[in-house]
Design a protein around this motif. Structure first.
Motif, PDB file in Angstrom:
ATOM      1  N   TYR A   7       0.840  -1.207   0.000  1.00  0.00           N
ATOM      2  CA  TYR A   7       0.000   0.000   0.000  1.00  0.00           C
ATOM      3  C   TYR A   7       0.872   1.253   0.000  1.00  0.00           C
ATOM      4  O   TYR A   7       0.563   2.244  -0.680  1.00  0.00           O
ATOM      5  N   ASP A   8       1.962   1.217   0.763  1.00  0.00           N
ATOM      6  CA  ASP A   8       2.875   2.368   0.792  1.00  0.00           C
ATOM      7  C   ASP A   8       3.525   2.559  -0.567  1.00  0.00           C
ATOM      8  O   ASP A   8       3.714   3.695  -1.034  1.00  0.00           O
ATOM      9  N   ALA A  12      -1.410   4.216  -1.640  1.00  0.00           N
ATOM     10  CA  ALA A  12      -2.846   4.054  -1.395  1.00  0.00           C
ATOM     11  C   ALA A  12      -3.079   3.676   0.058  1.00  0.00           C
ATOM     12  O   ALA A  12      -2.197   3.127   0.736  1.00  0.00           O
ATOM     13  N   SER A  13      -4.272   3.953   0.524  1.00  0.00           N
ATOM     14  CA  SER A  13      -4.614   3.605   1.911  1.00  0.00           C
ATOM     15  C   SER A  13      -5.081   2.161   1.984  1.00  0.00           C
ATOM     16  O   SER A  13      -5.566   1.598   0.998  1.00  0.00           O
ATOM     17  N   LYS A  14      -4.924   1.542   3.152  1.00  0.00           N
ATOM     18  CA  LYS A  14      -5.350   0.160   3.337  1.00  0.00           C
ATOM     19  C   LYS A  14      -6.864   0.051   3.138  1.00  0.00           C
ATOM     20  O   LYS A  14      -7.626   0.913   3.558  1.00  0.00           O
ATOM     21  N   ALA A  16      -8.228   0.149   0.192  1.00  0.00           N
ATOM     22  CA  ALA A  16      -8.609   0.886  -1.018  1.00  0.00           C
ATOM     23  C   ALA A  16      -9.266  -0.052  -2.024  1.00  0.00           C
ATOM     24  O   ALA A  16      -8.916  -1.236  -2.120  1.00  0.00           O
ATOM     25  N   ASP A  20      -9.487   2.536  -6.941  1.00  0.00           N
ATOM     26  CA  ASP A  20      -8.562   3.463  -6.276  1.00  0.00           C
ATOM     27  C   ASP A  20      -7.121   2.988  -6.407  1.00  0.00           C
ATOM     28  O   ASP A  20      -6.197   3.801  -6.593  1.00  0.00           O
TER      29      ASP A  20
END
Length: 381
Positions: A7-8, A12-14, A16, A20
């Motif tokens: 994700y990093d 993106a955010s966890k 997602a 997205d």
């Protein structure tokens, strides 16, 4: 060295969504692509890391396993079946992941997903040159013209296939119109050689049109020519051009107007000019004359006594109508004094007598004649 969180890497955010994640990957791919970071020695490694992350996260099952077990899901046989799904495993590279957003990254250059040409194509525009008389340009006229053009085939109804059957999807490109070849980091696209980019093929071409969906034919059209047209006027008939390919829309027909020369009138925009002959007697004594007008009628014009060749008189609103409204132009008459010919003996005698008596009746340039007379008188003395 411990792997970074996917994700990093994607930014993106966890939790997602797939959409997205794809958007995040698209942004990062543009940012980290090696061709855009030639001065960064780590660009290729970062780009590979990004594609490894997206290769896992774009797959719903792999993403679920990663969300639950992290990187351990793809190590030691857990969940994802080893490393076959990631960039680092097997014989793969990042091409499969990168191809999913290739069109997003370079869509402006390759035409995007499904970039093949549409099967239906618009027909070409046509030009027709039409000559009209000045009288027709004055009043407007309806003309029938024959236009050689391509029209939709009546047998296959424009499909190009025998019996009007629909074309089938091209087996080479699967309807995309393009085929891909992997070259290093890039996927190269080119026009499909089988269907020439159409994406579809005709199995049994129509015998009447040879599979083109249209045939050559002369068409008869009725055209309204508005009053006031002149040479260079262009009239557009929408949809009356060449028929489209395989059911596509027809092009337009453009009619270019040319007005013929007239035996009496010369045109300058909305104004007309006419040279009218008058007799010597009418020029000297004055009187009325009849002059023709472009509408087929006649107008009476008063000639002043002593009129000279070149004198102009204007008839208001007797010219051409303005094409887009705004009234009509004028008709300008230019007088031309005619010299009599084939004179009888009596006519010659009268003219000699008149010439003797008309010494002081010269026109406006009489000072010139006075100077000439003075010159000759001086030579005689």
């Amino acid at each position: 060295m411990a792997k970074r969180d996917y994700y990093d890497i994607l930014g993106a955010s966890k939790g997602a969504s797939a959409e997205d994640l794809k958007k995040a990957y698209r942004i990062k791919a543009k940012e980290l692509h090696p061709d855009r970071n030639s001065d960064n020695p780590n660009a290729e490694a970062q780009f590979k890391e990004l594609n490894e992350a997206y290769e896992v996260m774009k797959d719903a099952d792999k993403k679920a396993a990663y969300d639950r077990y992290g990187h351990a899901a793809f190590e030691g046989g857990m969940g994802g079946g080893g490393q076959r799904g990631g960039y680092a495993g097997g014989n793969g590279d990042f091409a499969s992941a990168f191809s999913d957003v290739f069109e997003d990254l370079f869509g402006n250059f390759t035409g995007g997903r499904g970039g093949g040409r549409s099967r239906a194509q618009r027909g070409s525009d046509l030009r027709y040159n039409l000559r009209v008389s000045l009288e027709e340009a004055f009043s407007g006229v309806q003309k029938t013209i024959n236009v050689p053009t391509s029209v939709t085939c009546d047998v296959c109804h424009g499909t190009g296939a025998e019996g009007g059957a629909e074309p089938v999807t091209c087996p080479t490109c699967s309807g995309m119109g393009k085929v891909r070849a992997q070259q290093g980091f890039f996927t190269v696209e080119r026009t499909c050689p089988t269907c020439n980019g159409a994406g579809q093929m005709v199995k049994n071409p129509c015998k009447n049109c040879a599979g083109h969906g249209r045939v050559e034919k002369d068409r008869s059209l009725s055209v309204n020519i508005p009053a006031g047209v002149e040479t260079g006027t262009r009239i557009r008939l929408a949809g009356e051009g060449e028929a489209g390919m395989r059911g596509g829309p027809s092009g337009d027909l453009y009619i270019f107007i040319e007005t013929k020369d007239h035996a009496i009138f010369q045109r300058d925009g909305v104004h007309l000019f006419c040279r009218v002959p008058i007799t010597l007697a009418t020029a000297a004594l004055g009187g009325e004359i009849e002059v023709p007008t472009i509408d087929g009628g006649k107008s009476r014009v008063k000639v002043p006594a002593g009129a000279q060749t070149g004198k102009q008189m204007r008839l208001r609103s007797k010219g051409m109508p303005a094409l887009r409204g705004g009234g009509s132009g004028d008709m300008v008459i230019e007088l031309a004094v005619e010299t009599p010919v084939n004179l009888t003996a009596r006519q010659k005698e009268i003219l000699r007598e008149f010439d003797t008596l008309a010494t002081d009746n010269n026109p406006e340039g009489s000072s010139f004649f006075s100077k000439v007379k003075g010159f000759w008188d001086g030579m005689k003395s």
